[in-house]
Design a protein around this motif. Structure first.
Motif, mmCIF file in Angstrom:
data_model
loop_
_atom_site.group_PDB
_atom_site.id
_atom_site.type_symbol
_atom_site.label_atom_id
_atom_site.label_comp_id
_atom_site.label_asym_id
_atom_site.label_seq_id
_atom_site.Cartn_x
_atom_site.Cartn_y
_atom_site.Cartn_z
ATOM 1 N N SER A 152 -4.087 -16.432 14.371
ATOM 2 C CA SER A 152 -3.554 -17.553 13.902
ATOM 3 C C SER A 152 -3.232 -17.457 12.413
ATOM 4 O O SER A 152 -3.214 -16.304 11.873
ATOM 5 N N LYS A 153 -2.555 -18.301 11.745
ATOM 6 C CA LYS A 153 -2.281 -18.392 10.452
ATOM 7 C C LYS A 153 -3.709 -18.486 9.316
ATOM 8 O O LYS A 153 -3.450 -18.166 8.248
ATOM 9 N N HIS A 154 -4.719 -18.681 9.980
ATOM 10 C CA HIS A 154 -5.991 -18.568 9.402
ATOM 11 C C HIS A 154 -6.442 -17.245 9.277
ATOM 12 O O HIS A 154 -6.950 -16.641 10.420
ATOM 13 N N PHE A 155 -6.584 -16.427 8.412
ATOM 14 C CA PHE A 155 -6.972 -15.062 8.329
ATOM 15 C C PHE A 155 -7.610 -14.490 6.752
ATOM 16 O O PHE A 155 -6.822 -15.498 5.927
ATOM 17 N N VAL A 156 -8.475 -13.725 6.820
ATOM 18 C CA VAL A 156 -8.794 -13.292 5.346
ATOM 19 C C VAL A 156 -8.639 -12.002 5.616
ATOM 20 O O VAL A 156 -9.286 -11.146 6.646
ATOM 21 N N ASP A 157 -8.130 -11.061 4.580
ATOM 22 C CA ASP A 157 -7.906 -9.838 4.633
ATOM 23 C C ASP A 157 -9.052 -9.123 3.570
ATOM 24 O O ASP A 157 -8.924 -9.287 2.387
ATOM 25 N N SER A 158 -9.850 -8.292 4.271
ATOM 26 C CA SER A 158 -11.100 -8.019 3.696
ATOM 27 C C SER A 158 -10.765 -6.668 2.597
ATOM 28 O O SER A 158 -11.640 -6.266 1.873
ATOM 29 N N SER A 159 -9.437 -6.159 2.881
ATOM 30 C CA SER A 159 -9.330 -4.929 2.032
ATOM 31 C C SER A 159 -9.007 -5.412 0.733
ATOM 32 O O SER A 159 -8.822 -4.677 -0.004
ATOM 33 N N THR A 160 -8.490 -6.878 0.423
ATOM 34 C CA THR A 160 -8.418 -7.233 -0.664
ATOM 35 C C THR A 160 -9.334 -8.398 -1.384
ATOM 36 O O THR A 160 -9.586 -8.353 -2.503
ATOM 37 N N ASN A 161 -9.611 -9.169 -0.292
ATOM 38 C CA ASN A 161 -10.631 -10.194 -0.575
ATOM 39 C C ASN A 161 -12.104 -10.117 -0.466
ATOM 40 O O ASN A 161 -12.519 -10.428 0.548
ATOM 41 N N TYR A 162 -12.596 -9.149 -1.140
ATOM 42 C CA TYR A 162 -13.951 -8.545 -1.149
ATOM 43 C C TYR A 162 -14.702 -8.570 -2.341
ATOM 44 O O TYR A 162 -14.202 -8.455 -3.507
ATOM 45 N N GLN A 163 -16.056 -8.430 -2.034
ATOM 46 C CA GLN A 163 -16.918 -8.320 -3.490
ATOM 47 C C GLN A 163 -18.103 -7.424 -2.694
ATOM 48 O O GLN A 163 -18.711 -7.586 -1.761
ATOM 49 N N ILE A 164 -18.222 -6.133 -3.319
ATOM 50 C CA ILE A 164 -19.333 -5.471 -3.109
ATOM 51 C C ILE A 164 -20.593 -6.009 -3.721
ATOM 52 O O ILE A 164 -20.712 -6.188 -4.882
ATOM 53 N N ILE A 165 -21.901 -6.249 -2.880
ATOM 54 C CA ILE A 165 -22.890 -7.004 -3.344
ATOM 55 C C ILE A 165 -24.179 -6.047 -3.403
ATOM 56 O O ILE A 165 -25.166 -6.490 -4.047
ATOM 57 N N ALA A 166 -24.171 -4.909 -2.714
ATOM 58 C CA ALA A 166 -25.246 -4.075 -2.457
ATOM 59 C C ALA A 166 -24.779 -2.588 -2.253
ATOM 60 O O ALA A 166 -23.962 -2.542 -1.281
ATOM 61 N N ALA A 167 -25.373 -1.725 -2.778
ATOM 62 C CA ALA A 167 -25.276 -0.468 -2.403
ATOM 63 C C ALA A 167 -26.388 0.413 -3.063
ATOM 64 O O ALA A 167 -26.157 1.273 -4.130
ATOM 65 N N GLU A 168 -27.533 0.394 -2.339
ATOM 66 C CA GLU A 168 -28.641 0.667 -3.037
ATOM 67 C C GLU A 168 -28.685 2.366 -3.367
ATOM 68 O O GLU A 168 -29.243 2.770 -4.376
ATOM 69 N N TYR A 169 -28.070 3.154 -2.474
ATOM 70 C CA TYR A 169 -28.136 4.434 -2.532
ATOM 71 C C TYR A 169 -27.427 4.811 -3.974
ATOM 72 O O TYR A 169 -27.693 6.164 -4.320
ATOM 73 N N LEU A 170 -26.498 4.274 -4.470
ATOM 74 C CA LEU A 170 -25.740 4.540 -5.553
ATOM 75 C C LEU A 170 -26.880 4.542 -6.959
ATOM 76 O O LEU A 170 -26.452 5.016 -7.950
ATOM 77 N N GLY A 171 -27.817 4.132 -6.856
ATOM 78 C CA GLY A 171 -28.735 3.800 -7.825
ATOM 79 C C GLY A 171 -28.843 2.600 -8.417
ATOM 80 O O GLY A 171 -27.892 1.729 -8.386
ATOM 81 N N ASP A 172 -30.055 2.259 -9.420
ATOM 82 C CA ASP A 172 -30.005 1.094 -10.157
ATOM 83 C C ASP A 172 -28.923 0.829 -11.051
ATOM 84 O O ASP A 172 -28.264 1.749 -11.799
ATOM 85 N N GLY A 173 -28.377 -0.450 -11.396
ATOM 86 C CA GLY A 173 -27.366 -0.983 -12.180
ATOM 87 C C GLY A 173 -25.862 -0.719 -11.918
ATOM 88 O O GLY A 173 -25.115 -1.205 -12.432
#
Length: 567
Positions: free
Chosen positions: A473-494
């Protein structure tokens, strides 16, 4: 033990013309940003280093199984680089493209360790050794060439076999055909996803072939799938197979992507999520939800508290003890506005984590919808829209991209569907704009599916269950542009600043108890007599939302945050 009446077997040369075609993604892979060990082609797991091979030669083919499939073929890896060794053979359905892999291994160059014994394994002895012998598991014939023979390597003391060896001759394979791995470099695996059974009704001549996977999976699991298979004439999936998987002893997980590479992966593979043309309850950003009137309630207090747009006044940490929950505003207009969502504000929330011992990366993409709509029951040609049953506030759904850390290739996608879901191989996906898969979100319930259509949660055989309708439909979200990384613990603190609201472990909606039996009884009374009994017996297969449930928790409260996907 031996023999099979329902299988046609063929000499390899007779089948070369029908060899499955290799699968490749629609577009070539980009040049990934520079980093430590990601997409370098090889991964060090401690005392061994492994490569992923996808080039094979066929050994033997089971051409037909009761006429139900095109059968299966068994392969050995080819083009093994000097110094690397085969660990086992590979099995593939003849009606699938050549898409799998097996790992080959070599000793990693390192200072000579001290010799000691752990669980019978001699640390300091070679990481890889030839088997001492082979035992024949099963065969289609005991005398002739061109038949299938399945051999289990017998490892030396302190070593484990990694896979089965297949031959088309009755003679035992050469001891150099595969290597066994020192036991401290391995982990227990389990049989899963039975591939096929020959003579399933015979207790003496039955033969099963299984895929395998590490028993301990998820973000903290160290087990590494070798890509081999397990087979047996007398095996139950609860038992421990006679082969093992590898173990990643590299605590630094050097093959995982750095932050620049993560962004590149999301931009290259980020799916487009299509919502149904008649979807009323669209997604929004969490900030939009908070800004437009969502309220925090505390047990014992009838008045809700406005939530800061960042969620900074939400209680953080702890467990879901029922002390707090989020609900919609009391004003009808404000409630309806929030229910409908705001797709213009929507962004998808990404959690990046190791999978299969850090040989793969899971990019888990979370979709937030302020409201989950009511269910629709399908019974044959009849459809019944329920009034309120299935509704709840605060709907969190997700899908997961699993990417190979050997080369950065998208391998498979998990589609979350209510309390379960399914892994779909890349060759069965729909793509848009190169290598970006399409994810279809079901009407009202927002479960994820790989293709458009109507999916039933219940009994597809009887045509009775809860409808999941998906379409473009015309209702869609493109996650390749509309995204936020909220966690990646393996990268380390901060490295990644987790949002305040992610630490909120309580419910994103109030607990709901429906008088669902009354409404469903009314539905049953409208059905033809011949389907009433079937519907009544399907209640346990319906989603828990039909009967009432606690409000859903956020992403960090889900089992797959640390664990593997459930399917």
């Amino acid at each position: 033990m031996f023999g099979c009446e329902c299988v046609w077997w063929n000499i390899v040369s007779e089948l070369d013309s029908s060899q499955p075609e290799p699968f490749s993604l629609p577009s070539s892979l980009p040049e990934w940003p520079q980093g430590q060990g990601f997409a370098t082609g090889r991964i060090r797991l401690g005392d061994i280093e492994v490569l992923k091979l996808t080039t094979f030669e066929r050994i033997w083919s089971c051409a037909r199984l009761h006429g139900k499939t095109k059968g299966f073929s068994f392969y050995r890896p080819t083009k093994i680089p000097d110094g690397f060794f085969c660990l086992g053979h590979y099995c593939l359905s003849n009606d699938q493209p050549l898409r799998g892999y097996v790992l080959v291994a070599c000793e990693a160059s390192s200072p000579e360790p001290e010799t000691c014994s752990i669980n019978g394994s001699v640390i300091g002895s070679p990481a890889l050794r030839n088997p001492l012998d082979y035992s024949l598991i099963w065969s289609t014939d005991l005398k002739h060439e061109g038949c299938g023979y399945f051999w289990l390597p017998k490892p030396p003391v302190g070593y484990k076999a990694m896979g089965i060896v297949v031959s088309d001759k009755p003679d035992k394979p050469k001891l150099e055909e595969v290597k066994c791995v020192r036991a401290d470099l391995t982990e227990i695996c389990e049989a899963c996803d039975i591939m096929f059974t020959i003579n399933p009704n015979s207790s003496e001549n039955s033969f099963q072939v299984w895929n395998t996977r590490p028993c301990k999976r998820g973000m903290l699991g160290k087990g590494v799938s070798v890509g081999t298979f397990f087979c047996s004439t007398n095996f139950y999936c609860e038992e421990e197979p006679d082969i093992a998987c590898l173990k990643n002893l590299d605590s630094n997980l050097h093959a995982m992507p750095n932050l620049d590479q993560v962004h590149a992966l999301i931009k290259h593979y980020g799916p487009t999520v299509f919502f149904h043309p008649h979807e009323e309850y669209l997604p929004s950003s969490v900030q939009w939800f908070f800004k437009n009137g969502a309220l925090l309630y505390a047990d014992g207090n009838s008045k809700g508290e406005a939530i800061d747009y960042r969620g900074s006044n939400l209680p953080c940490g702890g467990t879901n003890d029922g002390a707090f929950w989020i609900d919609l505003p009391n004003n009808d207009d404000a409630r309806n506005n929030l229910k409908n969502g705001n797709i213009e504000s929507a962004e998808l929330y990404v959690h990046v984590k190791p999978a299969l011992g850090g040989t793969f990366t899971d990019i888990v993409v979370w979709v937030f919808c302020p409201f989950n709509g009511p269910a629709t029951i399908k019974a044959g040609l009849l459809n019944f829209s329920l009034n309120k049953i299935g509704q709840h506030v605060g709907d969190w759904e997700h899908f997961t991209l699993r990417v190979s850390n050997f080369n950065g290739e998208l391998w498979t996608v998990f589609f979350s569907q209510h309390s379960g879901g399914e892994w779909v191989d890349a060759f069965n996906l729909e793509f848009i704009e190169g290598n970006k898969p399409i994810v279809y979100s079901s009407k009202d319930g927002h479960a994820s599916f790989p293709h458009p259509g109507t999916y039933l949660q219940g009994s597809s055989k009887l045509g009775i269950g809860v409808r999941n309708d998906v379409a473009r439909s015309k209702h869609f979200v493109d996650s390749s542009t509309n995204y936020q990384i909220i966690a990646a613990e393996y990268l380390g603190d901060g490295v990644i600043a987790e949002p305040y609201w992610l630490q909120y472990m309580r419910e994103w909606g109030p607990t709901i108890v429906y008088n669902s039996r009354t409404e469903l009884d009314k539905l049953i009374d409208l059905l033809p007599l011949f389907v009433r009994f079937s519907v009544e017996n399907l209640f346990d297969l319906f989603p828990t939302e039909l009967y009432g449930e606690e409000g859903p928790t956020g992403p960090k409260g889900k089992g797959n945050w640390v664990g593997d996907e459930i399917c």
